[in-house]
Design a protein around this motif. Structure first.
Motif, short mmCIF file in Angstrom:
data_model
loop_
_atom_site.label_atom_id
_atom_site.label_comp_id
_atom_site.label_asym_id
_atom_site.label_seq_id
_atom_site.Cartn_x
_atom_site.Cartn_y
_atom_site.Cartn_z
N ASP A 255 36.34 36.71 41.41
CA ASP A 255 37.48 37.47 40.89
C ASP A 255 38.73 37.33 41.76
O ASP A 255 39.73 38.02 41.53
CB ASP A 255 37.12 38.94 40.68
N ALA B 196 40.49 42.74 37.41
CA ALA B 196 39.05 42.47 37.36
C ALA B 196 38.31 43.70 36.86
O ALA B 196 38.57 44.82 37.29
CB ALA B 196 38.54 42.08 38.75
N VAL B 197 37.40 43.48 35.93
CA VAL B 197 36.69 44.59 35.30
C VAL B 197 35.22 44.24 35.13
O VAL B 197 34.87 43.07 34.96
CB VAL B 197 37.32 44.94 33.92
N GLY B 198 34.37 45.24 35.23
CA GLY B 198 32.95 45.05 34.95
C GLY B 198 32.63 45.58 33.56
O GLY B 198 32.91 46.73 33.25
N ASP C 89 36.17 44.64 28.56
CA ASP C 89 37.23 43.68 28.84
C ASP C 89 38.34 43.78 27.79
O ASP C 89 39.53 43.79 28.14
CB ASP C 89 36.64 42.27 28.86
N SER D 74 32.34 43.16 39.13
CA SER D 74 33.17 42.68 38.03
C SER D 74 32.49 41.55 37.28
O SER D 74 31.68 40.80 37.83
CB SER D 74 34.53 42.21 38.58
#
Length: 374
Positions: free
Chosen positions: A182, A357-359, A132, A345
């Protein structure tokens, strides 16, 4: 080794050691990484006074012998408590935050998930925050996606807010009308300001106690309103959400209350924590129907009364809707671990300010560390 597919009901075990430095919470949930199906066992493993001293010595540090010693304490304590659980598919391990500077050096959670995977013989997801931060986010708070799932679980009909009163306070505004966490507008989350950490540090330094139990000391004191007013001039309160804090971002508060009696200092620090929540509520997109409090601070009736007095909605502990406020953060990292394992995410622009949006997170499986070292 189990693979984690869409729709699988996964029995995940999460662990959290927060900035209050009191101990390790561990809790089981059943989830597919989107829905919460139910809750399992939980446990708490307090840090000893000696262990807490080692952890305190590493606060604010990024590397060095103090950090190495603290990481060993974190790994040992986690291995001990996590080994008590049976029938687990996946572990979420947050580690211990010692330094957090998302716009500078990054964020640092000590403890190796790879070491825990070897010790426990189970896959471990860890290092949740780094991705992140790499993509422009604050790296915190990370529980909001779980808060969204809980709002669905309790069948909330309209917007509500979760308030976590840990070492640092954080607020999540949730609109459960959206289908996914998200989605733009589903969540807004941010750190409100210091919560338990300055109070805990005060009573530890002056009285040798880990916390102001049930606000007993603060209840005897008088609030210094001038100190609270100066506190609210901190730049953090003029930043728009999302935003996050390091545990020691408000270290000057300790100096502000030096001349006050023990009781007056505790009352003033408690009032500062409450004032930061009230200021944070002003950033909600619309007034939430209720504010659900979780974390250790909800056990402090003085703090809770101060927050309730300054809010226009009911302020209640999450137990009022059937949730466990002592274990919610640990449950959150169990939930996030499943999302990581499924490639979903874990943060979004509304929760950490990340660009998209990120995982986040690293999945370590038993045997991988041995191969790497070999």
């Amino acid at each position: 080794m189990r693979r984690f597919g869409t729709g699988d009901r996964i029995r995940a075990l999460g662990a959290m050691s927060g900035t209050s430095l009191d101990g390790v919470d561990a809790a089981v949930i059943e989830t597919d990484g989107e829905r919460v199906f139910g809750f399992g066992d939980s446990a708490y493993r307090p840090y000893s006074e000696a262990e807490r001293a080692v952890l305190r010595a590493a606060l604010g540090l990024w590397e060095g012998p103090e950090v190495d010693a603290a990481a060993e304490v974190v790994e040992t304590a986690h291995a001990e408590i996590l080994s008590r659980f049976d029938g687990i598919d996946l572990i979420g391990f947050h580690g211990q935050t010692f330094a957090h500077d998302p716009k500078g050096r990054g964020t640092h959670q000590a403890g190796s998930g790879a070491i825990l995977a070897e010790a426990l013989g189970l896959p471990v997801v860890w290092d949740f925050r780094s991705a992140d931060v790499r993509f422009g986010g604050e790296g915190a708070p990370l529980a909001p996606f779980y808060h969204f799932a809980l709002a669905k679980f309790i069948e909330a009909e309209g917007p509500l807010a979760f308030l976590n009163l840990g070492g640092v306070g954080n607020l999540t505004f949730v609109d459960p009308g959206y289908a996914q966490a998200d989605a733009n507008g589903a969540l807004l989350a941010f750190d409100t300001g210091p919560a338990n950490a300055p109070i805990n540090d005060l009573v530890q330094a002056r009285l040798g106690q880990p916390l102001d139990k049930e606000g007993a000391l603060a209840a005897q004191g008088e609030v210094d309103d001038a100190i609270v007013a100066r506190f609210l001039q901190h730049p953090h309160f003029f930043r728009m959400a999302p935003k996050s804090l390091d545990r020691d971002a408000f270290a000057a508060l300790a100096r502000e209350v030096e001349a006050l009696s023990d009781a007056d200092a505790a009352a003033t620090l408690t009032a500062c924590a409450a004032a930061s929540v009230m200021r944070g509520m002003e950033q909600c997109p619309e007034p939430p129907a209720r504010l659900l409090a979780t974390g250790g601070g909800r056990h402090n009736p003085v703090l809770m009364a101060m927050i309730a007095a300054g809010c226009d909605c009911p302020v209640v502990p999450v137990e009022d809707v059937g949730l466990d406020g002592d274990m919610l953060e640990a449950q959150a990292f169990a939930y996030l671990a499943v999302r990581v394992a499924r490639g979903l995410s874990t943060s979004a622009p509304g929760t950490t300010g990340v660009r998209a949006a990120v995982g986040g997170g690293t999945l370590s499986r038993p045997g991988e560390l041995a191969v790497a070292l070999g």
